[in-house]
Design a protein around this motif. Structure first.
Motif, PDB file in Angstrom:
ATOM      1  N   ASP A   1       0.715  -1.229   0.024  1.00 16.88           N
ATOM      2  CA  ASP A   1      -0.069   0.014  -0.056  1.00 16.88           C
ATOM      3  C   ASP A   1       0.779   1.036  -0.081  1.00 16.88           C
ATOM      4  OD1 ASP A   1      -2.134  -1.466   0.068  1.00 16.88           O
ATOM      5  OD2 ASP A   1      -2.434  -1.172   2.113  1.00 16.88           O
ATOM      6  N   ASP A   2       1.905   1.153   0.893  1.00 21.26           N
ATOM      7  CA  ASP A   2       2.951   2.447   0.821  1.00 21.26           C
ATOM      8  C   ASP A   2       3.552   2.502  -0.289  1.00 21.26           C
ATOM      9  OD1 ASP A   2       2.289   2.786   3.647  1.00 21.26           O
ATOM     10  OD2 ASP A   2       3.815   1.762   4.312  1.00 21.26           O
ATOM     11  N   THR A   3       3.968   1.355  -1.028  1.00 18.30           N
ATOM     12  CA  THR A   3       4.674   1.715  -2.447  1.00 18.30           C
ATOM     13  C   THR A   3       3.526   2.265  -3.569  1.00 18.30           C
ATOM     14  OG1 THR A   3       6.152  -0.020  -1.843  1.00 18.30           O
ATOM     15  CG2 THR A   3       5.875   0.245  -4.121  1.00 18.30           C
TER      16      THR A   3
ATOM     17  N   LYS B   1       0.965   4.097  -3.079  1.00 25.38           N
ATOM     18  CA  LYS B   1       0.932   5.497  -2.733  1.00 25.38           C
ATOM     19  C   LYS B   1       2.034   6.456  -3.038  1.00 25.38           C
ATOM     20  CE  LYS B   1      -2.466   5.253   0.973  1.00 25.38           C
ATOM     21  NZ  LYS B   1      -2.824   5.558   2.298  1.00 25.38           N
ATOM     22  N   GLU B   2       3.200   5.792  -2.983  1.00 23.60           N
ATOM     23  CA  GLU B   2       4.340   6.400  -3.345  1.00 23.60           C
ATOM     24  C   GLU B   2       4.513   6.558  -4.872  1.00 23.60           C
ATOM     25  OE1 GLU B   2       8.938   6.142  -1.698  1.00 23.60           O
ATOM     26  OE2 GLU B   2       7.728   4.617  -1.619  1.00 23.60           O
ATOM     27  N   ILE B   3       4.371   5.548  -5.423  1.00 20.38           N
ATOM     28  CA  ILE B   3       4.443   5.656  -7.084  1.00 20.38           C
ATOM     29  C   ILE B   3       3.227   6.510  -7.496  1.00 20.38           C
ATOM     30  CG2 ILE B   3       3.767   4.305  -9.268  1.00 20.38           C
ATOM     31  CD1 ILE B   3       5.202   1.827  -7.603  1.00 20.38           C
ATOM     32  N   PHE B   4       1.995   6.388  -7.088  1.00 20.90           N
ATOM     33  CA  PHE B   4       0.982   7.222  -7.467  1.00 20.90           C
ATOM     34  C   PHE B   4       1.194   8.887  -7.111  1.00 20.90           C
ATOM     35  CE2 PHE B   4      -3.228   9.422  -7.150  1.00 20.90           C
ATOM     36  CZ  PHE B   4      -3.593   9.102  -8.286  1.00 20.90           C
ATOM     37  N   GLY B   5       1.799   9.055  -5.947  1.00 23.32           N
ATOM     38  CA  GLY B   5       1.999  10.402  -5.680  1.00 23.32           C
ATOM     39  C   GLY B   5       3.143  11.002  -6.456  1.00 23.32           C
ATOM     40  N   PHE B   6       4.253  10.126  -6.939  1.00 22.70           N
ATOM     41  CA  PHE B   6       5.244  10.578  -7.642  1.00 22.70           C
ATOM     42  C   PHE B   6       4.651  11.190  -9.008  1.00 22.70           C
ATOM     43  CE2 PHE B   6       8.512   9.539 -10.890  1.00 22.70           C
ATOM     44  CZ  PHE B   6       9.717  10.346 -10.607  1.00 22.70           C
ATOM     45  N   PHE B   7       3.947  10.295  -9.727  1.00 21.41           N
ATOM     46  CA  PHE B   7       3.079  10.643 -11.164  1.00 21.41           C
ATOM     47  C   PHE B   7       2.103  11.815 -10.969  1.00 21.41           C
ATOM     48  CE2 PHE B   7       5.662   6.369 -11.938  1.00 21.41           C
ATOM     49  CZ  PHE B   7       6.263   7.017 -12.928  1.00 21.41           C
ATOM     50  N   THR B   8       1.642  11.947  -9.961  1.00 24.46           N
ATOM     51  CA  THR B   8       0.821  12.778  -9.770  1.00 24.46           C
ATOM     52  C   THR B   8       1.427  13.930  -9.823  1.00 24.46           C
ATOM     53  OG1 THR B   8      -1.020  11.491  -8.523  1.00 24.46           O
ATOM     54  CG2 THR B   8      -1.076  13.982  -8.063  1.00 24.46           C
ATOM     55  N   GLU B   9       2.404  14.204  -9.167  1.00 25.93           N
ATOM     56  CA  GLU B   9       3.314  15.420  -8.932  1.00 25.93           C
ATOM     57  C   GLU B   9       3.834  15.813 -10.235  1.00 25.93           C
ATOM     58  OE1 GLU B   9       3.473  17.563  -6.412  1.00 25.93           O
ATOM     59  OE2 GLU B   9       2.576  16.426  -5.191  1.00 25.93           O
ATOM     60  N   ILE B  10       4.257  14.821 -10.967  1.00 21.63           N
ATOM     61  CA  ILE B  10       4.697  14.932 -12.478  1.00 21.63           C
ATOM     62  C   ILE B  10       3.652  15.565 -13.053  1.00 21.63           C
ATOM     63  CG2 ILE B  10       5.723  14.039 -14.383  1.00 21.63           C
ATOM     64  CD1 ILE B  10       7.398  12.321 -12.598  1.00 21.63           C
ATOM     65  N   GLY B  11       2.516  14.873 -13.293  1.00 17.80           N
ATOM     66  CA  GLY B  11       1.507  15.190 -13.943  1.00 17.80           C
ATOM     67  C   GLY B  11       1.158  16.750 -13.705  1.00 17.80           C
ATOM     68  N   ILE B  12       0.831  17.258 -12.438  1.00 17.47           N
ATOM     69  CA  ILE B  12       0.498  18.572 -11.856  1.00 17.47           C
ATOM     70  C   ILE B  12       1.704  19.532 -12.514  1.00 17.47           C
ATOM     71  CG2 ILE B  12       0.354  20.232 -10.067  1.00 17.47           C
ATOM     72  CD1 ILE B  12      -0.870  17.479  -8.725  1.00 17.47           C
ATOM     73  N   ILE B  13       2.920  19.255 -12.320  1.00 20.21           N
ATOM     74  CA  ILE B  13       3.962  20.049 -13.018  1.00 20.21           C
ATOM     75  C   ILE B  13       4.136  20.105 -14.530  1.00 20.21           C
ATOM     76  CG2 ILE B  13       6.557  20.204 -13.292  1.00 20.21           C
ATOM     77  CD1 ILE B  13       6.779  18.802 -10.569  1.00 20.21           C
ATOM     78  N   ASN B  14       3.591  19.214 -15.305  1.00 19.73           N
ATOM     79  CA  ASN B  14       3.003  19.132 -16.432  1.00 19.73           C
ATOM     80  C   ASN B  14       2.035  20.141 -17.083  1.00 19.73           C
ATOM     81  OD1 ASN B  14       3.618  18.095 -19.453  1.00 19.73           O
ATOM     82  ND2 ASN B  14       1.624  17.123 -18.934  1.00 19.73           N
ATOM     83  N   GLN B  15       0.958  19.821 -16.054  1.00 22.28           N
ATOM     84  CA  GLN B  15      -0.014  20.593 -16.462  1.00 22.28           C
ATOM     85  C   GLN B  15       0.363  22.332 -16.423  1.00 22.28           C
ATOM     86  OE1 GLN B  15      -2.972  19.131 -13.789  1.00 22.28           O
ATOM     87  NE2 GLN B  15      -3.757  17.856 -15.430  1.00 22.28           N
TER      88      GLN B  15
END
Length: 149
Positions: free
Chosen positions: A5-7, A9-23
């Motif tokens: 679960d932690d992993t 969340k970590e993976i999802f959080g990482f790509f969420t941040e990249i996606g927001i930076i991209n937007q």
């Protein structure tokens, strides 16, 4: 909570941040481009500059992960503005190849200068340090994802 679960969340959080930076960065880029030219069009010019031109539209579409029809429309916009030339493939008369024009190169360079100036107003020493520390690792992650799509 499990390690899985932690992993996750970590993976999802990482790509969420990249996606927001991209937007956010794409929105700034859009402000630097003239009407009718979208960040996706700029991405094609950037791709041709970084990866070399003389590529088939279907290859560019694959690299951009868009449909052939979407790429055809985007190439038409760029060709009408004189940023690219679409020419017959000398090896296969039915196929086409895309070439960046000098006008396209100049447009890309001007857009980079303009968007860099816009970013320069909001990027301070702390953000530059973050960018410098993470740039290489992000490139490695992009390469890994590209090789495994």
């Amino acid at each position: 909570m499990t390690d899985t679960d932690d992993t996750s969340k970590e993976i999802f959080g990482f790509f969420t941040e990249i996606g927001i930076i991209n937007q956010l960065s794409t929105a700034l880029l859009a402000q630097a481009l003239p009407d009718g030219v979208h960040p996706s069009h700029f991405a094609i010019l950037n791709h041709l500059t970084l990866r070399g031109d003389g590529k088939a539209p279907v290859k560019i579409a694959s690299a951009m992960q868009v449909t052939k029809n979407t790429m055809t429309h985007s190439l038409k916009v760029l060709e009408e503005r004189g940023y690219i030339d679409v020419k017959p493939d000398p090896k296969d008369g039915r196929a086409k190849l895309v070439y960046l024009t000098s006008k396209g190169q100049q447009f890309r360079e001007g857009a980079i200068q303009e968007v860099s100036a816009m970013f320069g107003k909001i990027i301070g020493p702390e953000q530059l340090d973050i960018m410098r520390r993470t740039h290489g690792d992000l490139g490695k992650m992009r390469q890994h994802l590209d090789e495994n799509r």
